[in-house]
Design an enzyme around this catalytic site. Structure first.
Site, PDB file in Angstrom:
ATOM      1  N   PHE A 301       0.831  -1.198   0.000  1.00  0.00           N
ATOM      2  CA  PHE A 301       0.000   0.000   0.000  1.00  0.00           C
ATOM      3  C   PHE A 301       0.868   1.252   0.000  1.00  0.00           C
ATOM      4  O   PHE A 301       2.081   1.179   0.206  1.00  0.00           O
ATOM      5  CB  PHE A 301      -0.923   0.008   1.221  1.00  0.00           C
ATOM      6  CG  PHE A 301      -1.814  -1.198   1.300  1.00  0.00           C
ATOM      7  CD1 PHE A 301      -2.844  -1.369   0.391  1.00  0.00           C
ATOM      8  CD2 PHE A 301      -1.612  -2.170   2.259  1.00  0.00           C
ATOM      9  CE1 PHE A 301      -3.664  -2.488   0.447  1.00  0.00           C
ATOM     10  CE2 PHE A 301      -2.421  -3.289   2.321  1.00  0.00           C
ATOM     11  CZ  PHE A 301      -3.448  -3.453   1.413  1.00  0.00           C
ATOM     12  N   GLU A 305      -1.874   3.629   8.460  1.00  0.00           N
ATOM     13  CA  GLU A 305      -1.954   4.620   9.519  1.00  0.00           C
ATOM     14  C   GLU A 305      -1.764   4.066  10.918  1.00  0.00           C
ATOM     15  O   GLU A 305      -2.392   4.565  11.881  1.00  0.00           O
ATOM     16  CB  GLU A 305      -3.302   5.332   9.433  1.00  0.00           C
ATOM     17  CG  GLU A 305      -4.526   4.443   9.659  1.00  0.00           C
ATOM     18  CD  GLU A 305      -5.077   3.755   8.431  1.00  0.00           C
ATOM     19  OE1 GLU A 305      -6.219   3.273   8.475  1.00  0.00           O
ATOM     20  OE2 GLU A 305      -4.363   3.694   7.409  1.00  0.00           O
ATOM     21  N   HIS A 329      -2.438  12.255   4.426  1.00  0.00           N
ATOM     22  CA  HIS A 329      -3.547  11.306   4.533  1.00  0.00           C
ATOM     23  C   HIS A 329      -3.384  10.415   5.767  1.00  0.00           C
ATOM     24  O   HIS A 329      -4.311  10.262   6.569  1.00  0.00           O
ATOM     25  CB  HIS A 329      -3.601  10.441   3.268  1.00  0.00           C
ATOM     26  CG  HIS A 329      -4.745   9.479   3.239  1.00  0.00           C
ATOM     27  ND1 HIS A 329      -5.962   9.776   2.680  1.00  0.00           N
ATOM     28  CD2 HIS A 329      -4.862   8.210   3.718  1.00  0.00           C
ATOM     29  CE1 HIS A 329      -6.786   8.750   2.805  1.00  0.00           C
ATOM     30  NE2 HIS A 329      -6.131   7.786   3.434  1.00  0.00           N
ATOM     31  N   GLU A 330      -2.191   9.832   5.922  1.00  0.00           N
ATOM     32  CA  GLU A 330      -1.990   8.919   7.054  1.00  0.00           C
ATOM     33  C   GLU A 330      -2.052   9.667   8.383  1.00  0.00           C
ATOM     34  O   GLU A 330      -2.566   9.141   9.373  1.00  0.00           O
ATOM     35  CB  GLU A 330      -0.658   8.169   6.914  1.00  0.00           C
ATOM     36  CG  GLU A 330      -0.476   7.415   5.598  1.00  0.00           C
ATOM     37  CD  GLU A 330      -1.652   6.518   5.239  1.00  0.00           C
ATOM     38  OE1 GLU A 330      -2.344   6.024   6.152  1.00  0.00           O
ATOM     39  OE2 GLU A 330      -1.890   6.314   4.037  1.00  0.00           O
ATOM     40  N   HIS A 333      -5.611  10.257   9.515  1.00  0.00           N
ATOM     41  CA  HIS A 333      -6.234   9.107  10.171  1.00  0.00           C
ATOM     42  C   HIS A 333      -6.149   9.204  11.702  1.00  0.00           C
ATOM     43  O   HIS A 333      -6.909   8.522  12.397  1.00  0.00           O
ATOM     44  CB  HIS A 333      -5.558   7.817   9.721  1.00  0.00           C
ATOM     45  CG  HIS A 333      -6.141   7.219   8.481  1.00  0.00           C
ATOM     46  ND1 HIS A 333      -7.443   6.785   8.403  1.00  0.00           N
ATOM     47  CD2 HIS A 333      -5.590   6.963   7.266  1.00  0.00           C
ATOM     48  CE1 HIS A 333      -7.671   6.283   7.198  1.00  0.00           C
ATOM     49  NE2 HIS A 333      -6.568   6.389   6.479  1.00  0.00           N
ATOM     50  N   GLU A 352     -12.096   6.231   5.498  1.00  0.00           N
ATOM     51  CA  GLU A 352     -11.292   6.722   4.383  1.00  0.00           C
ATOM     52  C   GLU A 352     -11.852   7.989   3.733  1.00  0.00           C
ATOM     53  O   GLU A 352     -11.090   8.838   3.258  1.00  0.00           O
ATOM     54  CB  GLU A 352     -11.132   5.615   3.337  1.00  0.00           C
ATOM     55  CG  GLU A 352     -10.358   4.393   3.826  1.00  0.00           C
ATOM     56  CD  GLU A 352      -8.911   4.704   4.187  1.00  0.00           C
ATOM     57  OE1 GLU A 352      -8.460   5.853   3.977  1.00  0.00           O
ATOM     58  OE2 GLU A 352      -8.222   3.792   4.672  1.00  0.00           O
ATOM     59  N   ASP A 408     -11.233  -6.664   1.952  1.00  0.00           N
ATOM     60  CA  ASP A 408     -10.219  -6.105   1.068  1.00  0.00           C
ATOM     61  C   ASP A 408     -10.779  -5.888  -0.335  1.00  0.00           C
ATOM     62  O   ASP A 408     -10.491  -4.888  -0.991  1.00  0.00           O
ATOM     63  CB  ASP A 408      -9.015  -7.046   0.968  1.00  0.00           C
ATOM     64  CG  ASP A 408      -8.045  -6.894   2.127  1.00  0.00           C
ATOM     65  OD1 ASP A 408      -8.173  -5.919   2.879  1.00  0.00           O
ATOM     66  OD2 ASP A 408      -7.172  -7.765   2.290  1.00  0.00           O
ATOM     67  N   TYR A 416     -13.050   6.377  -0.480  1.00  0.00           N
ATOM     68  CA  TYR A 416     -12.121   7.493  -0.361  1.00  0.00           C
ATOM     69  C   TYR A 416     -12.678   8.764  -1.019  1.00  0.00           C
ATOM     70  O   TYR A 416     -12.836   9.806  -0.376  1.00  0.00           O
ATOM     71  CB  TYR A 416     -10.789   7.151  -1.036  1.00  0.00           C
ATOM     72  CG  TYR A 416      -9.977   6.072  -0.385  1.00  0.00           C
ATOM     73  CD1 TYR A 416      -8.854   6.383   0.376  1.00  0.00           C
ATOM     74  CD2 TYR A 416     -10.287   4.729  -0.555  1.00  0.00           C
ATOM     75  CE1 TYR A 416      -8.072   5.393   0.954  1.00  0.00           C
ATOM     76  CE2 TYR A 416      -9.526   3.731   0.030  1.00  0.00           C
ATOM     77  CZ  TYR A 416      -8.418   4.063   0.780  1.00  0.00           C
ATOM     78  OH  TYR A 416      -7.660   3.079   1.355  1.00  0.00           O
ATOM     79  N   ARG A 590       3.760  -2.225  -4.505  1.00  0.00           N
ATOM     80  CA  ARG A 590       2.592  -1.415  -4.145  1.00  0.00           C
ATOM     81  C   ARG A 590       1.488  -1.662  -5.169  1.00  0.00           C
ATOM     82  O   ARG A 590       1.632  -1.370  -6.354  1.00  0.00           O
ATOM     83  CB  ARG A 590       2.972   0.064  -4.110  1.00  0.00           C
ATOM     84  CG  ARG A 590       1.842   0.976  -3.651  1.00  0.00           C
ATOM     85  CD  ARG A 590       2.299   2.429  -3.659  1.00  0.00           C
ATOM     86  NE  ARG A 590       1.189   3.327  -3.344  1.00  0.00           N
ATOM     87  CZ  ARG A 590       1.259   4.657  -3.441  1.00  0.00           C
ATOM     88  NH1 ARG A 590       2.401   5.222  -3.828  1.00  0.00           N
ATOM     89  NH2 ARG A 590       0.207   5.403  -3.151  1.00  0.00           N
ATOM     90  N   LYS A 592      -1.419  -0.369  -5.955  1.00  0.00           N
ATOM     91  CA  LYS A 592      -1.953   0.739  -6.748  1.00  0.00           C
ATOM     92  C   LYS A 592      -1.111   1.002  -7.988  1.00  0.00           C
ATOM     93  O   LYS A 592      -1.636   1.342  -9.057  1.00  0.00           O
ATOM     94  CB  LYS A 592      -2.010   2.003  -5.884  1.00  0.00           C
ATOM     95  CG  LYS A 592      -2.367   3.260  -6.663  1.00  0.00           C
ATOM     96  CD  LYS A 592      -2.171   4.519  -5.851  1.00  0.00           C
ATOM     97  CE  LYS A 592      -2.356   5.762  -6.735  1.00  0.00           C
ATOM     98  NZ  LYS A 592      -2.123   7.017  -5.986  1.00  0.00           N
TER      99      LYS A 592
END
Length: 643
Positions: A301, A305, A329-330, A333, A352, A408, A416, A590, A592
């Site tokens: 990822f 977080e 972003h993290e 969280h 998210e 998942d 998001y 990763r 993504k």
């Protein structure tokens, strides 16, 4: 998403407890967690066997040994329990691929005695239900166990797979339901617990957890941790490797391998400013320190977080801070998700979506409104493309019960981007002077709690809507929360910064004349993403070669550019990019960044063969979560199914 794992040996039953010497009991049949509730509510978690209405874990004490040779964790987990139902006689826990050796309960006298237990056969998604008989409702229960080398929530890297090439590396990824693969737990975000841990390891590696890591702690193979704030199981985290620390603020710093730590500290040097911005908007940071751990590129990822210790991919370290919104972003969280958690995975947008909105506010404050607008426009454009191929039910913010689905696999950009878009809509309708205090009060009033969409709607109707009764209609709320797609009345982000890239692209496609270098030299990652993203389905090989000669996209170290450039080259038959594609997907894990590339490759027989060869070389360095994703994609392609 995960690999299908082998079922472990069954547990042993006793007449008056449990012992390894006793005859093994037959495995209980696998049962689906959702079967526990006849009429599931939004607070019911279909992804867990636990029964938190009867008993909950309030504190967890771990005593674990890290074994790099066998690639396992082993030791004990001790639970402080709160029994809510006086008639309850069982503790049900979630496990996956764990070898449970014994279970003990502490009697009122303080003595430990064996408890009878049974480990069900494994469900391919949810693992095995561990049923523990506790007729005395023991306040303390202790389990002795060990993990599998193939635990879905742990990755073990040999030294050759690390930056320094000298020491091994291990790290966890517990979200969504992978914590059960390394600790027996009530693995549901509806249950929060404090924890402590004593961890031993080889003395030349540093061990860290999502807890009170001491920046000055020596490497000695013996480590202790404490997390005094209650967290859900998916935020339980551990890592061990050749890790050094560098401070970047009074309460923030970076852990990374020695060769990476200085670069990471420079890239993330604005973290303390981000904390200040978030505190000014949403209240005090309640977790003590905010440190970051830069993991090897196999991390599946962008970031995770884990409280007090965000796990981050090295793929965002570009040298120009253009991708540090991931850290925003993290960090966000710490209020949305870690502080106020979704009670089940069907309400993941509460986590998210809120976080993406807070991230946007941090980015705007530190890097300008235009940067935030560019990122919103990229997100929204890609979401609108993604939902075209999604089932209507998956496009709602308030998802229906997940039942047999792996959480998942149910997570998409809807949670998001549509979630943040909804909150931006509320901000626009009510104004920041009203909406900001409302959002802060939501965090304050639900701190260290788990919540549902229904609770948020009720809170909004009580504390926000009366501020301007005509600002939002019931039909508009329903469109955001329960209807597919993006409401037609939603305002789309429109970046002025993209006008240059759009103009340059259109001019080049028409004339073959690339923009002046003085213009493109000032572009940031987001503008290059927009430039490439608008190219259409295919270009000619000659056009791609011209772009490559000018901008060196092939071989780029920037993952955001690579994930868009390489699929375009595959669709267009630009074979010159193939060697660098192989290097990229073999080095980076990763999801993504690499899944869009694999998805394009598998559409042709030649590309599928290339993808399989590259995956075979990459697999030893991939995290189990990434491995499962790629294997599933390849299997569908070989079965003739369109990705």
């Amino acid at each position: 998403m995960r690999a299908v794992l082998l079922t472990l040996a069954c547990a042993t039953a006793l007449t008056a407890g449990c012992s390894r010497e006793s005859a093994p009991a037959p495995a209980a049949p696998a049962a689906h967690p959702a079967a526990a509730a006849a009429k599931p509510s939004r607070s019911h978690d279909e992804s867990s066997y636990a029964e938190p209405d009867k008993v909950v874990i309030k504190d967890l004490a771990l005593d674990l040994a890290v074994d790099f040779d066998q690639k396992i964790l082993s030791g004990t987990a001790t639970y402080a329990l709160e029994w809510k139902d006086k008639a309850a006689k069982q503790l049900l826990l979630d496990t996956r691929d764990l070898a449970v050796e014994k279970v003990e309960g502490q009697a009122a006298s303080g003595a430990w005695a064996p408890l009878k237990f049974e480990l069900a056969s494994a469900d391919k998604v949810f693992g095995s239900k561990l049923s523990i008989e506790a007729p005395e409702q023991n306040k303390l229960v202790r389990i002795t166990y060990k993990t599998s080398p193939n635990a879905s929530g742990l990755q073990w890297l040999d030294p050759a797979m690390t930056e320094g090439k000298q020491l091994p590396f291990m790290f966890s990824q517990s979200q969504a339901i992978h914590a059960r693969s390394w600790v027996p737990l009530q693995d549901t975000p509806s249950v929060r617990f404090t924890y402590s841990a004593h961890v031993t390891s080889r003395p030349d590696v540093m061990v860290l957890m999502s807890a009170d890591n001491d920046p000055a702690a020596p490497r000695d193979g013996d480590y202790s941790f404490k997390m005094p704030q209650p967290i859900p199981s998916y935020l339980l985290a551990i890592a061990a490797g050749d890790l050094n620390f560098k401070s970047i603020g009074d309460r923030s710093g970076v852990w990374a391998e020695p060769a990476m730590v200085d670069r990471a500290a420079k890239e993330f040097e604005d973290t303390e400013k981000m904390i200040d911005v978030a505190e000014a908007l949403y209240g005090p940071y309640r977790w003590g320190r905010y440190d970051m751990l830069v993991l090897p590129p196999s991390f599946p990822f962008g970031g995770m977080e884990n409280p007090r210790l965000t796990f981050a991919t090295p793929t965002v370290i570009t040298g120009d801070k253009s991708l540090v919104s991931l850290i925003a972003h993290e960090l966000a969280h710490s209020w949305s998700g870690n502080l106020v958690t979704n009670a089940s995975w069907k309400d993941i947008w509460l986590n998210e979506g809120f976080t993406t909105y807070v991230q946007d506010r941090i980015t705007e404050s530190l890097y300008g409104k235009e940067m935030a607008e560019m990122e919103r426009q990229i997100d929204q454009t890609e979401l609108l493309a993604e939902v075209k191929d999604m089932a209507p039910a998956d496009q709602a913010l308030a998802l229906p019960p997940l039942n047999n689905r792996d959480p998942d696999e149910s997570l998409s950009q809807v949670a998001y981007v549509k979630g943040a878009w909804f909150l931006k809509f509320l901000e626009e309708r009510f104004g920041r002077e009203t909406f900001d205090p409302f959002l802060r009060s939501w965090f304050d009033d639900h701190a260290f709690q788990s919540a549902t969409t229904d609770q948020f709607v009720a809170y909004m109707k009580k504390n926000l809507l009366p501020k301007a009764p005509n600002a939002v209609t019931e039909a508009e709320l329903d469109a955001w929360l329960n209807e597919p797609g993006i409401p037609k009345f939603a305002m789309k982000a429109q970046s002025r910064g993209f006008s240059n890239t759009d103009t340059a692209r259109i001019a080049w496609l028409g004339s073959g004349q690339l923009p002046n270098a003085q213009v493109t030299n000032e572009w940031v990652t987001q503008q290059w993403v927009n430039f490439i993203g608008g190219m259409g389905e295919k270009l000619s090989v000659e056009q791609l070669a011209q772009l490559d000669k000018a901008y060196h996209f092939t071989g780029t170290p920037n993952g955001e550019i690579a994930m868009r450039w390489y699929p375009l080259t595959v669709r267009s038959g630009y074979l010159e990019a193939r060697p660098e594609i192989a290097k990229f997907i073999e080095r980076v894990g990763r999801r993504k960044l690499i899944m869009p590339i694999y998805a394009e490759l598998v559409k042709t027989p030649d590309g599928l063969a290339f993808a399989e060869e590259s995956f075979a070389r990459a697999k030893p360095g991939y995290h189990p979560i990434t491995t499962a994703s790629v294997e599933a994609l390849l299997a569908r392609a070989k079965a003739g199914q369109t990705p």
